[in-house]
Design an enzyme around this catalytic site. Structure first.
Site, mmCIF file in Angstrom:
data_model
loop_
_atom_site.group_PDB
_atom_site.id
_atom_site.type_symbol
_atom_site.label_atom_id
_atom_site.label_comp_id
_atom_site.label_asym_id
_atom_site.label_seq_id
_atom_site.Cartn_x
_atom_site.Cartn_y
_atom_site.Cartn_z
ATOM 1 N N ASP A 28 -5.624 11.206 29.717
ATOM 2 C CA ASP A 28 -4.609 10.236 29.283
ATOM 3 C C ASP A 28 -3.447 10.157 30.280
ATOM 4 O O ASP A 28 -3.102 11.154 30.929
ATOM 5 C CB ASP A 28 -4.091 10.636 27.893
ATOM 6 C CG ASP A 28 -3.379 9.473 27.207
ATOM 7 O OD1 ASP A 28 -3.644 8.309 27.555
ATOM 8 O OD2 ASP A 28 -2.553 9.739 26.310
ATOM 9 N N ASN A 30 -2.967 7.314 32.552
ATOM 10 C CA ASN A 30 -3.191 6.463 33.733
ATOM 11 C C ASN A 30 -2.210 5.286 33.791
ATOM 12 O O ASN A 30 -1.683 4.961 34.858
ATOM 13 C CB ASN A 30 -4.605 5.863 33.710
ATOM 14 C CG ASN A 30 -5.678 6.902 33.858
ATOM 15 O OD1 ASN A 30 -5.400 8.045 34.190
ATOM 16 N ND2 ASN A 30 -6.914 6.511 33.598
ATOM 17 N N TRP A 33 1.270 6.382 34.690
ATOM 18 C CA TRP A 33 1.281 6.794 36.107
ATOM 19 C C TRP A 33 1.477 5.570 37.003
ATOM 20 O O TRP A 33 2.266 5.597 37.944
ATOM 21 C CB TRP A 33 -0.036 7.499 36.426
ATOM 22 C CG TRP A 33 -0.146 8.085 37.792
ATOM 23 C CD1 TRP A 33 0.229 9.347 38.192
ATOM 24 C CD2 TRP A 33 -0.678 7.438 38.970
ATOM 25 N NE1 TRP A 33 -0.037 9.523 39.518
ATOM 26 C CE2 TRP A 33 -0.591 8.365 40.031
ATOM 27 C CE3 TRP A 33 -1.213 6.176 39.219
ATOM 28 C CZ2 TRP A 33 -1.029 8.085 41.319
ATOM 29 C CZ3 TRP A 33 -1.646 5.883 40.512
ATOM 30 C CH2 TRP A 33 -1.546 6.825 41.542
ATOM 31 N N ARG A 41 -1.447 -1.398 35.322
ATOM 32 C CA ARG A 41 -2.120 -0.261 34.685
ATOM 33 C C ARG A 41 -3.483 0.029 35.328
ATOM 34 O O ARG A 41 -3.897 1.173 35.435
ATOM 35 C CB ARG A 41 -2.307 -0.532 33.188
ATOM 36 C CG ARG A 41 -1.000 -0.637 32.406
ATOM 37 C CD ARG A 41 -1.273 -1.006 30.952
ATOM 38 N NE ARG A 41 -2.222 -0.100 30.354
ATOM 39 C CZ ARG A 41 -1.922 1.093 29.831
ATOM 40 N NH1 ARG A 41 -0.669 1.495 29.808
ATOM 41 N NH2 ARG A 41 -2.852 1.851 29.313
ATOM 42 N N GLU A 75 -11.351 2.764 19.895
ATOM 43 C CA GLU A 75 -10.100 2.031 19.633
ATOM 44 C C GLU A 75 -9.575 1.324 20.880
ATOM 45 O O GLU A 75 -8.711 0.444 20.782
ATOM 46 C CB GLU A 75 -9.022 2.987 19.108
ATOM 47 C CG GLU A 75 -9.254 3.480 17.685
ATOM 48 C CD GLU A 75 -10.388 4.492 17.563
ATOM 49 O OE1 GLU A 75 -10.567 5.312 18.484
ATOM 50 O OE2 GLU A 75 -11.109 4.449 16.545
ATOM 51 N N ASN A 76 -10.071 1.710 22.057
ATOM 52 C CA ASN A 76 -9.543 1.118 23.288
ATOM 53 C C ASN A 76 -9.914 -0.365 23.457
ATOM 54 O O ASN A 76 -9.336 -1.060 24.303
ATOM 55 C CB ASN A 76 -9.971 1.920 24.527
ATOM 56 C CG ASN A 76 -9.243 3.250 24.672
ATOM 57 O OD1 ASN A 76 -9.808 4.227 25.166
ATOM 58 N ND2 ASN A 76 -7.985 3.318 24.256
ATOM 59 N N ARG A 189 -5.569 17.984 27.001
ATOM 60 C CA ARG A 189 -5.080 16.595 26.966
ATOM 61 C C ARG A 189 -3.939 16.448 27.955
ATOM 62 O O ARG A 189 -2.924 17.153 27.851
ATOM 63 C CB ARG A 189 -4.610 16.177 25.570
ATOM 64 C CG ARG A 189 -4.168 14.699 25.575
ATOM 65 C CD ARG A 189 -3.832 14.137 24.214
ATOM 66 N NE ARG A 189 -3.558 12.709 24.346
ATOM 67 C CZ ARG A 189 -3.923 11.770 23.483
ATOM 68 N NH1 ARG A 189 -4.564 12.107 22.385
ATOM 69 N NH2 ARG A 189 -3.657 10.506 23.706
ATOM 70 N N ARG A 195 -1.984 14.887 20.246
ATOM 71 C CA ARG A 195 -2.925 14.442 19.223
ATOM 72 C C ARG A 195 -4.334 14.396 19.806
ATOM 73 O O ARG A 195 -4.533 14.482 21.015
ATOM 74 C CB ARG A 195 -2.523 13.078 18.653
ATOM 75 C CG ARG A 195 -2.370 11.993 19.683
ATOM 76 C CD ARG A 195 -2.063 10.635 19.032
ATOM 77 N NE ARG A 195 -1.698 9.651 20.025
ATOM 78 C CZ ARG A 195 -0.445 9.298 20.322
ATOM 79 N NH1 ARG A 195 0.576 9.832 19.686
ATOM 80 N NH2 ARG A 195 -0.217 8.389 21.264
ATOM 81 N N GLU A 208 -9.885 25.708 21.625
ATOM 82 C CA GLU A 208 -8.502 25.967 22.019
ATOM 83 C C GLU A 208 -7.949 24.656 22.584
ATOM 84 O O GLU A 208 -8.651 23.945 23.301
ATOM 85 C CB GLU A 208 -8.447 27.041 23.114
ATOM 86 C CG GLU A 208 -8.881 28.413 22.641
ATOM 87 C CD GLU A 208 -7.978 28.960 21.553
ATOM 88 O OE1 GLU A 208 -6.754 28.714 21.610
ATOM 89 O OE2 GLU A 208 -8.498 29.634 20.641
HETATM 90 C C1 IPE Z 1 -7.237 8.527 24.267
HETATM 91 O O1 IPE Z 1 -6.167 7.948 24.880
HETATM 92 C C2 IPE Z 1 -8.497 7.891 24.738
HETATM 93 C C3 IPE Z 1 -8.865 8.160 26.117
HETATM 94 C C4 IPE Z 1 -8.246 8.948 26.939
HETATM 95 C C5 IPE Z 1 -10.042 7.473 26.571
HETATM 96 P P1 IPE Z 1 -5.366 6.728 24.217
HETATM 97 O O2 IPE Z 1 -4.290 6.364 25.142
HETATM 98 O O3 IPE Z 1 -6.310 5.650 23.825
HETATM 99 O O4 IPE Z 1 -4.822 7.405 22.887
HETATM 100 P P2 IPE Z 1 -3.600 7.006 21.952
HETATM 101 O O5 IPE Z 1 -3.680 5.519 21.724
HETATM 102 O O6 IPE Z 1 -2.356 7.374 22.688
HETATM 103 O O7 IPE Z 1 -3.795 7.830 20.715
HETATM 104 C C1 IPE Z 2 -6.148 6.901 29.563
HETATM 105 O O1 IPE Z 2 -4.966 6.399 30.099
HETATM 106 C C2 IPE Z 2 -7.338 6.092 29.956
HETATM 107 C C3 IPE Z 2 -7.887 5.271 28.871
HETATM 108 C C4 IPE Z 2 -7.527 5.304 27.627
HETATM 109 C C5 IPE Z 2 -8.943 4.361 29.248
HETATM 110 P P1 IPE Z 2 -4.138 5.293 29.342
HETATM 111 O O2 IPE Z 2 -4.638 3.959 29.770
HETATM 112 O O3 IPE Z 2 -4.148 5.517 27.885
HETATM 113 O O4 IPE Z 2 -2.697 5.542 29.948
HETATM 114 P P2 IPE Z 2 -1.340 5.607 29.145
HETATM 115 O O5 IPE Z 2 -1.514 6.611 28.051
HETATM 116 O O6 IPE Z 2 -1.098 4.231 28.610
HETATM 117 O O7 IPE Z 2 -0.342 6.019 30.169
HETATM 118 MG MG MG Z 3 -2.980 6.612 26.628
#
Ligand code: IPE
Ligand code: IPE
Ligand code: MG
Length: 241
Positions: A28, A30, A33, A41, A75-76, A189, A195, A208
């Protein structure tokens, strides 16, 4: 004597033993960053894919038998269409990279999740990637369109189709997507959120947890070593004393 708070890069990393064979990553951070750099993004996802390779190689060198990564959740799909498309394109490019340089990974790829909504091209490439390194003792599980709840539903439906009317824990462990690699000993994580976000709900029972504020594209092999040191500093009791 030096006092270390948090990271201690000079500390020795213990060699892995049977207690620590499987590490999982919620990759998580990206998007944040990229935002920090004033970039879209998608730029962060690209950087994240590069880091994935480096981390996989390091995990193989350290001797992990299984690495499981959360790449795209059920959910993505809620994200803007252009981001979802960019992630799918990135996966496609990544599969080409793996197919070409598969020896670097020293592992077999296993895709976990419901792949049916993915494009036929993507699914064909996934099938091809899964056939590579078939004899490798190491597994990299890549969770795509994965959700822990959806996995449970899939598992129960699989058992129902077998004609089971009552199920045991062993039955469920046999049909979850990760049945070949077992439960993760540690779930890492990145990105600072505390979470599980629907990851490995069944398998996480006694994992763990290691949470770090480091954003995924900034994660280094040294950070993995720090997680290993933390793992060996903990006492797993499994409910006992
Ligand atoms: C969890 O990250 C899913 C992945 C890393 C693929 P999310 O960015 O989707 O999680 P939430 O929305 O913050 O819970
Ligand atoms: C995790 O990074 C990758 C995926 C969920 C695909 P995010 O895209 O959730 O990055 P943040 O959490 O918004 O920074
Ligand atoms: Mg994220």
């Amino acid at each position: 004597m030096a006092l270390f708070k948090g990271k201690n890069p000079t500390a020795e990393t213990p060699a892995l033993d049977d207690n620590f064979q499987h590490i999982a990553f919620i990759m998580d951070g990206n998007g944040r960053w990229a935002k920090k750099r004033g970039m879209p993004r998608e730029f962060g996802h690209k950087a994240g894919a590069k880091v994935f390779k480096r981390i996989c190689e390091h995990c193989a060198d350290r001797g992990f038998r299984a690495v499981t990564v959360y790449a795209f959740s059920t959910e993505n799909w809620k994200r803007p269409e252009h981001e979802v498309n960019a992630l799918m394109e990135l996966l496609c490019d990544y599969l080409d990279e793996f197919i070409e340089n598969h020896e670097d990974y020293k592992s077999r790829f296993v895709f976990i999740g419901d792949l049916s909504p993915l494009s036929p091209t993507l699914r064909e490439k996934i099938a091809e990637a899964e056939r590579i390194n078939a004899d490798s003792p190491r597994i990299i599980n890549i969770a795509i369109n994965y959700g822990g709840r959806a996995e449970m539903v899939h598992a129960f439906n699989t058992l129902a189709a077998e004609g089971k009317t009552t199920v045991t824990e062993e039955d469920i462990a046999r049909v979850v997507y990760t049945h070949e690699s077992g439960d993760p000993d540690m779930i890492v994580r990145t990105g600072g959120d505390l979470r599980i976000s629907n990851f490995l709900l069944w398998q996480a029972a006694y994992a763990e947890f290691y949470f770090t504020d480091t954003l995924w594209p900034d994660l280094t092999p040294e950070d993995v070593d720090e997680a290993i040191r933390v793992f060996y500093s903990r006492k797993r009791r499994y409910g006992g004393l």
